[in-house]
Design a protein around this motif. Structure first.
Motif, PDB file in Angstrom:
ATOM      1  N   UNK A  51       0.839  -1.204   0.000  1.00  0.00           N
ATOM      2  CA  UNK A  51       0.000   0.000   0.000  1.00  0.00           C
ATOM      3  C   UNK A  51       0.869   1.247   0.000  1.00  0.00           C
ATOM      4  N   UNK A  52       1.942   1.263   0.789  1.00  0.00           N
ATOM      5  CA  UNK A  52       2.837   2.420   0.841  1.00  0.00           C
ATOM      6  C   UNK A  52       3.505   2.636  -0.517  1.00  0.00           C
ATOM      7  N   UNK A  53       3.988   1.573  -1.128  1.00  0.00           N
ATOM      8  CA  UNK A  53       4.627   1.690  -2.436  1.00  0.00           C
ATOM      9  C   UNK A  53       3.624   2.185  -3.476  1.00  0.00           C
ATOM     10  N   UNK A  54       2.385   1.695  -3.428  1.00  0.00           N
ATOM     11  CA  UNK A  54       1.370   2.130  -4.379  1.00  0.00           C
ATOM     12  C   UNK A  54       1.030   3.605  -4.199  1.00  0.00           C
ATOM     13  N   UNK A  55       0.884   4.055  -2.959  1.00  0.00           N
ATOM     14  CA  UNK A  55       0.545   5.458  -2.704  1.00  0.00           C
ATOM     15  C   UNK A  55       1.683   6.374  -3.138  1.00  0.00           C
ATOM     16  N   UNK A  56       2.920   6.003  -2.820  1.00  0.00           N
ATOM     17  CA  UNK A  56       4.075   6.810  -3.219  1.00  0.00           C
ATOM     18  C   UNK A  56       4.193   6.841  -4.737  1.00  0.00           C
ATOM     19  N   UNK A  57       4.010   5.697  -5.392  1.00  0.00           N
ATOM     20  CA  UNK A  57       4.108   5.648  -6.854  1.00  0.00           C
ATOM     21  C   UNK A  57       3.036   6.501  -7.519  1.00  0.00           C
ATOM     22  N   UNK A  58       1.825   6.429  -7.033  1.00  0.00           N
ATOM     23  CA  UNK A  58       0.738   7.217  -7.617  1.00  0.00           C
ATOM     24  C   UNK A  58       0.965   8.703  -7.389  1.00  0.00           C
ATOM     25  N   UNK A  59       1.423   9.078  -6.192  1.00  0.00           N
ATOM     26  CA  UNK A  59       1.660  10.500  -5.932  1.00  0.00           C
ATOM     27  C   UNK A  59       2.811  11.033  -6.792  1.00  0.00           C
ATOM     28  N   UNK A  60       3.877  10.252  -6.959  1.00  0.00           N
ATOM     29  CA  UNK A  60       4.965  10.676  -7.841  1.00  0.00           C
ATOM     30  C   UNK A  60       4.496  10.781  -9.283  1.00  0.00           C
ATOM     31  N   UNK A  61       3.702   9.835  -9.716  1.00  0.00           N
ATOM     32  CA  UNK A  61       3.182   9.862 -11.075  1.00  0.00           C
ATOM     33  C   UNK A  61       2.312  11.107 -11.300  1.00  0.00           C
ATOM     34  N   UNK A  62       1.434  11.393 -10.351  1.00  0.00           N
ATOM     35  CA  UNK A  62       0.560  12.552 -10.505  1.00  0.00           C
ATOM     36  C   UNK A  62       1.327  13.875 -10.449  1.00  0.00           C
ATOM     37  N   UNK A  63       2.438  13.912  -9.713  1.00  0.00           N
ATOM     38  CA  UNK A  63       3.229  15.140  -9.626  1.00  0.00           C
ATOM     39  C   UNK A  63       4.119  15.331 -10.856  1.00  0.00           C
ATOM     40  N   UNK A  64       4.585  14.273 -11.466  1.00  0.00           N
ATOM     41  CA  UNK A  64       5.540  14.393 -12.570  1.00  0.00           C
ATOM     42  C   UNK A  64       4.893  14.378 -13.942  1.00  0.00           C
ATOM     43  N   UNK A  65       3.702  13.791 -14.061  1.00  0.00           N
ATOM     44  CA  UNK A  65       3.054  13.679 -15.361  1.00  0.00           C
ATOM     45  C   UNK A  65       1.899  14.650 -15.430  1.00  0.00           C
ATOM     46  N   UNK A  66       1.868  15.401 -16.505  1.00  0.00           N
ATOM     47  CA  UNK A  66       0.767  16.341 -16.727  1.00  0.00           C
ATOM     48  C   UNK A  66      -0.275  15.653 -17.584  1.00  0.00           C
ATOM     49  N   UNK A  67      -1.461  15.511 -17.032  1.00  0.00           N
ATOM     50  CA  UNK A  67      -2.546  14.878 -17.766  1.00  0.00           C
ATOM     51  C   UNK A  67      -3.299  15.939 -18.565  1.00  0.00           C
ATOM     52  N   UNK A  68      -3.705  15.610 -19.797  1.00  0.00           N
ATOM     53  CA  UNK A  68      -4.406  16.626 -20.627  1.00  0.00           C
ATOM     54  C   UNK A  68      -5.802  16.910 -20.129  1.00  0.00           C
TER      55      UNK A  68
END
Length: 132
Positions: free
Chosen positions: A115-132
């Motif tokens: 769960x910790x790895x999933x939350x960290x991965x999702x937060x990093x993804x949302x911070x680094x990737x700009x969604x259209x």
């Protein structure tokens, strides 16, 4: 059928599917190759279900709903997409019930770490990737 024989057939089906994907002009063959992969898993699981306890019966609906979801997502209509997503949701519920009955001793640490790895991965993804 022995597992070794099934793995040969399954490997051939996967290679066939990859060849169909590689050849972009063979769209009709995709309608054959994609369902064959999960269909072979379903047939093999059904043939071996008598060797396992009753809790393994949840595996068959999970594979069946996954197959139906794959077939539905091959079509472009919006209703087919919704049917496919519903099938995958039912498949995941069946997988959860299947694996839930398989657990005899629940270990909390791997679940918390996942769960910790999933939350960290999702937060990093949302911070680094700009969604259209």
């Amino acid at each position: 059928m022995q597992i070794r024989d099934f793995l040969k057939i399954y490997g051939a089906l996967v290679l066939f599917h990859l060849a169909v994907i590689y050849r972009e002009d063979s769209a009709q063959m995709l309608y054959l190759s994609k369902p064959l992969i999960l269909g072979s898993l379903l047939v093999y699981s059904y043939s071996r279900i008598k060797d396992y306890p009753k809790s393994w019966l949840w595996l068959l609906p999970a594979l069946l709903f996954s197959l139906l979801g794959d077939i539905a997502l091959m079509f472009t209509e919006q209703s087919a997409f919704l049917i496919g997503m519903g099938s995958f949701a039912l498949a995941h519920l069946s997988y959860i019930l299947f694996y839930g009955q398989q657990m005899t001793k629940l270990r909390v640490l791997p679940i918390v770490l996942a769960i910790v790895v999933a939350v960290v991965s999702i937060s990093l993804l949302l911070n680094w990737v700009t969604l259209p």
